[in-house]
Design a protein around this motif. Structure first.
Motif, PDB file in Angstrom:
ATOM      1  N   TYR A  57       0.847  -1.184   0.000  1.00  0.00           N
ATOM      2  CA  TYR A  57       0.000   0.000   0.000  1.00  0.00           C
ATOM      3  C   TYR A  57       0.886   1.240   0.000  1.00  0.00           C
ATOM      4  CZ  TYR A  57      -3.657  -3.233   1.412  1.00  0.00           C
ATOM      5  OH  TYR A  57      -4.545  -4.282   1.452  1.00  0.00           O
ATOM      6  N   ILE A  58       0.391   2.291  -0.612  1.00  0.00           N
ATOM      7  CA  ILE A  58       1.053   3.587  -0.545  1.00  0.00           C
ATOM      8  C   ILE A  58       0.132   4.474   0.285  1.00  0.00           C
ATOM      9  CG2 ILE A  58       1.931   5.559  -1.838  1.00  0.00           C
ATOM     10  CD1 ILE A  58       2.261   3.525  -4.204  1.00  0.00           C
ATOM     11  N   VAL A  59       0.597   4.788   1.489  1.00  0.00           N
ATOM     12  CA  VAL A  59      -0.183   5.583   2.432  1.00  0.00           C
ATOM     13  C   VAL A  59       0.367   7.007   2.402  1.00  0.00           C
ATOM     14  CG1 VAL A  59      -0.928   5.833   4.823  1.00  0.00           C
ATOM     15  CG2 VAL A  59      -0.554   3.548   3.873  1.00  0.00           C
TER      16      VAL A  59
ATOM     17  N   LYS B 184      -4.243  -1.690   8.714  1.00  0.00           N
ATOM     18  CA  LYS B 184      -2.920  -2.024   9.252  1.00  0.00           C
ATOM     19  C   LYS B 184      -1.858  -1.166   8.575  1.00  0.00           C
ATOM     20  CE  LYS B 184       0.248  -4.473  11.396  1.00  0.00           C
ATOM     21  NZ  LYS B 184       0.212  -5.637  12.209  1.00  0.00           N
ATOM     22  N   ALA B 185      -1.983  -0.960   7.264  1.00  0.00           N
ATOM     23  CA  ALA B 185      -1.034  -0.120   6.536  1.00  0.00           C
ATOM     24  C   ALA B 185      -1.045   1.302   7.076  1.00  0.00           C
ATOM     25  CB  ALA B 185      -1.346  -0.138   5.037  1.00  0.00           C
ATOM     26  N   ILE B 186      -2.224   1.841   7.360  1.00  0.00           N
ATOM     27  CA  ILE B 186      -2.327   3.188   7.915  1.00  0.00           C
ATOM     28  C   ILE B 186      -1.677   3.242   9.294  1.00  0.00           C
ATOM     29  CG2 ILE B 186      -3.940   4.923   8.793  1.00  0.00           C
ATOM     30  CD1 ILE B 186      -5.841   4.042   6.498  1.00  0.00           C
ATOM     31  N   ALA B 187      -1.917   2.232  10.115  1.00  0.00           N
ATOM     32  CA  ALA B 187      -1.333   2.202  11.463  1.00  0.00           C
ATOM     33  C   ALA B 187       0.198   2.183  11.401  1.00  0.00           C
ATOM     34  CB  ALA B 187      -1.859   0.999  12.235  1.00  0.00           C
ATOM     35  N   LEU B 188       0.762   1.344  10.541  1.00  0.00           N
ATOM     36  CA  LEU B 188       2.225   1.273  10.421  1.00  0.00           C
ATOM     37  C   LEU B 188       2.805   2.586   9.898  1.00  0.00           C
ATOM     38  CD1 LEU B 188       2.659  -2.333   8.996  1.00  0.00           C
ATOM     39  CD2 LEU B 188       3.287  -1.533  11.277  1.00  0.00           C
TER      40      LEU B 188
ATOM     41  N   VAL C   8      -4.991   6.262   0.785  1.00  0.00           N
ATOM     42  CA  VAL C   8      -4.364   4.950   0.632  1.00  0.00           C
ATOM     43  C   VAL C   8      -4.591   4.453  -0.789  1.00  0.00           C
ATOM     44  CG1 VAL C   8      -4.270   2.579   1.473  1.00  0.00           C
ATOM     45  CG2 VAL C   8      -4.822   4.411   3.051  1.00  0.00           C
ATOM     46  N   GLU C   9      -3.498   4.034  -1.427  1.00  0.00           N
ATOM     47  CA  GLU C   9      -3.564   3.451  -2.770  1.00  0.00           C
ATOM     48  C   GLU C   9      -2.943   2.057  -2.712  1.00  0.00           C
ATOM     49  OE1 GLU C   9      -1.624   5.923  -5.675  1.00  0.00           O
ATOM     50  OE2 GLU C   9      -2.026   7.682  -4.440  1.00  0.00           O
TER      51      GLU C   9
END
Length: 86
Positions: free
Chosen positions: A9-11, A36-40, A59-60
């Protein structure tokens, strides 16, 4: 519950401190989806710029991680991962 495949993911975060037109981007690889990607990425952002709050999130889905000849995922040096997932 993990998803069926490992995803990149690209956040992107936008903050008041950096200007409303500038986005800070993080590449995250996880089995556990966008949240989870946003959290990391948020943890990495808080460490890199502790006084820069998050105003907006985007998020992409990025390109999938490549696999080596044995089928193991190969990460880019800039990818954020949670070592506890492995």
């Amino acid at each position: 519950m993990p998803e069926e495949e490992l995803r990149r993911y690209i956040v992107s975060f936008r903050s008041l401190n950096t200007g409303t037109d500038k986005w800070t981007r993080y590449r995250v690889v996880t089995w556990y989806g966008e949240r989870k990607a946003i959290a990391l990425a948020a943890m990495a952002h808080a460490t890199a710029a502790p006084r820069t709050g998050i105003l907006d999130v985007d998020v992409e889905l990025g390109p999938p991680p490549a696999a080596d000849e044995d089928g193991y995922a190969q990460f880019e040096p800039t990818d954020l991962v949670d070592r506890m997932e492995w």
